[in-house]
Design a protein around this motif. Structure first.
Motif, PDB file in Angstrom:
ATOM      1  N   MET A   1      15.647   9.561   9.730  1.00 12.97           N
ATOM      2  CA  MET A   1      14.814   8.437  10.122  1.00 12.97           C
ATOM      3  C   MET A   1      14.822   7.426   8.992  1.00 12.97           C
ATOM      4  N   HIS A   2      14.927   6.178   9.342  1.00 12.83           N
ATOM      5  CA  HIS A   2      14.888   5.113   8.345  1.00 12.83           C
ATOM      6  C   HIS A   2      13.473   4.546   8.301  1.00 12.83           C
ATOM      7  N   HIS A  32      14.353  12.188   4.334  1.00 11.93           N
ATOM      8  CA  HIS A  32      15.512  13.032   4.061  1.00 11.93           C
ATOM      9  C   HIS A  32      16.120  13.620   5.328  1.00 11.93           C
ATOM     10  N   SER A  33      15.587  13.271   6.482  1.00  5.99           N
ATOM     11  CA  SER A  33      16.079  13.811   7.743  1.00  5.99           C
ATOM     12  C   SER A  33      17.163  12.909   8.324  1.00  5.99           C
ATOM     13  N   HIS A  34      18.010  13.516   9.118  1.00  4.98           N
ATOM     14  CA  HIS A  34      19.092  12.768   9.766  1.00  4.98           C
ATOM     15  C   HIS A  34      19.046  13.015  11.271  1.00  4.98           C
ATOM     16  N   TRP A  35      17.866  12.826  11.837  1.00  3.27           N
ATOM     17  CA  TRP A  35      17.683  13.044  13.257  1.00  3.27           C
ATOM     18  C   TRP A  35      18.379  11.958  14.051  1.00  3.27           C
ATOM     19  N   LYS A  36      19.050  12.373  15.108  1.00  3.40           N
ATOM     20  CA  LYS A  36      19.710  11.424  15.996  1.00  3.40           C
ATOM     21  C   LYS A  36      19.058  11.406  17.377  1.00  3.40           C
ATOM     22  N   HIS A  37      18.449  12.541  17.751  1.00  2.09           N
ATOM     23  CA  HIS A  37      17.848  12.685  19.071  1.00  2.09           C
ATOM     24  C   HIS A  37      16.491  13.375  18.933  1.00  2.09           C
ATOM     25  N   VAL A  41      14.414  16.487  16.240  1.00  4.08           N
ATOM     26  CA  VAL A  41      13.059  16.519  15.672  1.00  4.08           C
ATOM     27  C   VAL A  41      12.358  17.800  16.121  1.00  4.08           C
ATOM     28  N   ARG A  42      12.495  18.133  17.379  1.00  7.88           N
ATOM     29  CA  ARG A  42      11.849  19.337  17.914  1.00  7.88           C
ATOM     30  C   ARG A  42      12.363  20.599  17.227  1.00  7.88           C
ATOM     31  N   GLN A  43      13.640  20.627  16.881  1.00 11.19           N
ATOM     32  CA  GLN A  43      14.217  21.806  16.230  1.00 11.19           C
ATOM     33  C   GLN A  43      13.681  21.981  14.816  1.00 11.19           C
TER      34      GLN A  43
END
Length: 51
Positions: A1-2, A32-37, A41-43
């Motif tokens: 997330m930016h 520090h996360s690289h969530w795309k979907h 996030v749920r995982q």
């Protein structure tokens, strides 16, 4: 997330000091996360917001 501005978070926790610890942890995790979907996030699972 930016995250566009940490300044906005700081301004909020200056008005609401009890929120500082939670927002600081949230900022560290999300920056520090690289969530795309949403499933990414749920995982991540349940993230404790207080150290």
């Amino acid at each position: 997330m930016h995250i566009i501005s940490k300044t906005a978070l700081k301004q909020f926790w200056e008005k609401h000091p009890n929120a500082k610890a939670s927002l600081t942890v949230w900022y560290k995790i999300t920056s520090h996360s690289h969530w795309k979907h949403l499933d990414d996030v749920r995982q991540t699972g349940s993230i404790p917001l207080l150290p």
